[in-house]
Write a protein that holds these residues in place. Structure first.
Motif, PDB file in Angstrom:
ATOM      1  N   SER A  50      18.205   6.114 -33.073  1.00 16.04           N
ATOM      2  CA  SER A  50      16.865   6.571 -32.726  1.00 16.04           C
ATOM      3  C   SER A  50      16.696   8.000 -33.243  1.00 16.04           C
ATOM      4  CB  SER A  50      16.677   6.518 -31.208  1.00 16.04           C
ATOM      5  OG  SER A  50      15.363   6.816 -30.866  1.00 16.04           O
ATOM      6  N   ARG A  56      19.486   4.266 -29.136  1.00 12.13           N
ATOM      7  CA  ARG A  56      19.943   5.547 -28.584  1.00 12.13           C
ATOM      8  C   ARG A  56      21.453   5.639 -28.790  1.00 12.13           C
ATOM      9  NH1 ARG A  56      15.779   7.936 -27.168  1.00 12.13           N
ATOM     10  NH2 ARG A  56      14.044   7.034 -26.035  1.00 12.13           N
ATOM     11  N   ARG A  74       5.887  -3.436 -28.566  1.00  8.42           N
ATOM     12  CA  ARG A  74       7.007  -3.694 -27.650  1.00  8.42           C
ATOM     13  C   ARG A  74       8.327  -3.726 -28.432  1.00  8.42           C
ATOM     14  NH1 ARG A  74       8.444  -9.244 -26.223  1.00  8.42           N
ATOM     15  NH2 ARG A  74       6.537  -9.692 -27.350  1.00  8.42           N
ATOM     16  N   ARG A 111       9.477  -0.194 -29.339  1.00  9.46           N
ATOM     17  CA  ARG A 111      10.022   0.486 -28.154  1.00  9.46           C
ATOM     18  C   ARG A 111      11.415  -0.041 -27.829  1.00  9.46           C
ATOM     19  NH1 ARG A 111       4.730  -0.645 -26.215  1.00  9.46           N
ATOM     20  NH2 ARG A 111       5.605  -2.104 -24.700  1.00  9.46           N
ATOM     21  N   THR A 128      14.383  10.051 -32.180  1.00 11.09           N
ATOM     22  CA  THR A 128      13.763  10.880 -31.155  1.00 11.09           C
ATOM     23  C   THR A 128      14.446  10.636 -29.817  1.00 11.09           C
ATOM     24  OG1 THR A 128      11.710  11.384 -29.995  1.00 11.09           O
ATOM     25  CG2 THR A 128      11.957   9.134 -30.775  1.00 11.09           C
ATOM     26  N   SER A 129      14.511  11.655 -29.008  1.00  9.54           N
ATOM     27  CA  SER A 129      15.109  11.496 -27.686  1.00  9.54           C
ATOM     28  C   SER A 129      14.067  11.036 -26.664  1.00  9.54           C
ATOM     29  CB  SER A 129      15.751  12.806 -27.222  1.00  9.54           C
ATOM     30  OG  SER A 129      14.773  13.815 -27.151  1.00  9.54           O
ATOM     31  N   MET A 130      12.803  11.096 -27.052  1.00 12.22           N
ATOM     32  CA  MET A 130      11.729  10.664 -26.149  1.00 12.22           C
ATOM     33  C   MET A 130      11.540   9.156 -26.241  1.00 12.22           C
ATOM     34  SD  MET A 130       8.914  13.685 -26.791  1.00 12.22           S
ATOM     35  CE  MET A 130       8.135  12.677 -27.982  1.00 12.22           C
ATOM     36  N   ARG A 131      11.033   8.584 -25.157  1.00 13.09           N
ATOM     37  CA  ARG A 131      10.673   7.169 -25.175  1.00 13.09           C
ATOM     38  C   ARG A 131       9.374   7.017 -25.946  1.00 13.09           C
ATOM     39  NH1 ARG A 131      12.429   3.593 -20.640  1.00 13.09           N
ATOM     40  NH2 ARG A 131      14.370   4.523 -19.961  1.00 13.09           N
ATOM     41  N   LEU A 132       9.280   5.944 -26.716  1.00 12.35           N
ATOM     42  CA  LEU A 132       8.047   5.681 -27.438  1.00 12.35           C
ATOM     43  C   LEU A 132       6.976   5.234 -26.451  1.00 12.35           C
ATOM     44  CD1 LEU A 132       9.276   3.800 -30.635  1.00 12.35           C
ATOM     45  CD2 LEU A 132       8.854   6.236 -30.311  1.00 12.35           C
ATOM     46  N   GLY A 133       5.772   5.695 -26.658  1.00  4.29           N
ATOM     47  CA  GLY A 133       4.670   5.373 -25.759  1.00  4.29           C
ATOM     48  C   GLY A 133       4.066   4.005 -26.036  1.00  4.29           C
ATOM     49  N   SER A 174      13.920   1.298 -30.422  1.00  9.75           N
ATOM     50  CA  SER A 174      14.159   2.717 -30.174  1.00  9.75           C
ATOM     51  C   SER A 174      15.126   2.917 -29.009  1.00  9.75           C
ATOM     52  CB  SER A 174      12.839   3.426 -29.897  1.00  9.75           C
ATOM     53  OG  SER A 174      13.050   4.797 -29.675  1.00  9.75           O
ATOM     54  N   GLU A 175      14.940   2.157 -27.935  1.00  9.11           N
ATOM     55  CA  GLU A 175      15.828   2.259 -26.769  1.00  9.11           C
ATOM     56  C   GLU A 175      17.248   1.789 -27.117  1.00  9.11           C
ATOM     57  OE1 GLU A 175      15.362   3.594 -23.640  1.00  9.11           O
ATOM     58  OE2 GLU A 175      13.537   4.337 -24.595  1.00  9.11           O
TER      59      GLU A 175
END
Length: 104
Positions: free
Chosen positions: A23, A45, A35, A38, A25-30, A41-42
């Motif tokens: 990933s 990590r 789906r 997201r 980015t360390s942020m969760r995708l909005g 991305s999770e």
């Protein structure tokens, strides 16, 4: 899955099934992202191979490859392609894979 990939069955660029994905980015995708984006991305990590992402999401490998390549072009994931010398995979990599398969 046809709608998710826009009917594509292969990524625009080359993406090896053993390529590693993380990933970006360390942020969760909005909720503006699909789906599937997201979920990838999770999962990424932790560094995972394209094949692992496909298996864990229970989607065909071609679909996972298309989604990951699209995410890479948007800067959402980083992809680390295997280094091939003259088109031949690294011998030590093949030995590690064989060793891992034998342990199964």
């Amino acid at each position: 899955m046809y709608a998710v990939t826009g009917g594509r069955t292969a990524p625009r660029g080359g993406l090896a099934v053993e390529a590693l994905v993380s990933s970006a980015t360390s942020m969760r995708l909005g909720m503006t992202y699909t789906r599937e984006y997201r979920a990838i991305s999770e999962l990424c990590r932790q560094v995972r191979s394209v094949a692992e992402v496909s298996a864990l999401l229970r989607v065909p490998l071609g679909v996972a490859r298309v989604l990951i390549a699209d995410m890479e072009s948007e800067g959402l994931v980083r992809v680390y392609q295997p280094q091939l010398e003259a088109g031949v995979p690294d011998k030590s990599l093949l030995e590690r894979v064989l060793s891992g398969l034998r342990r199964l």
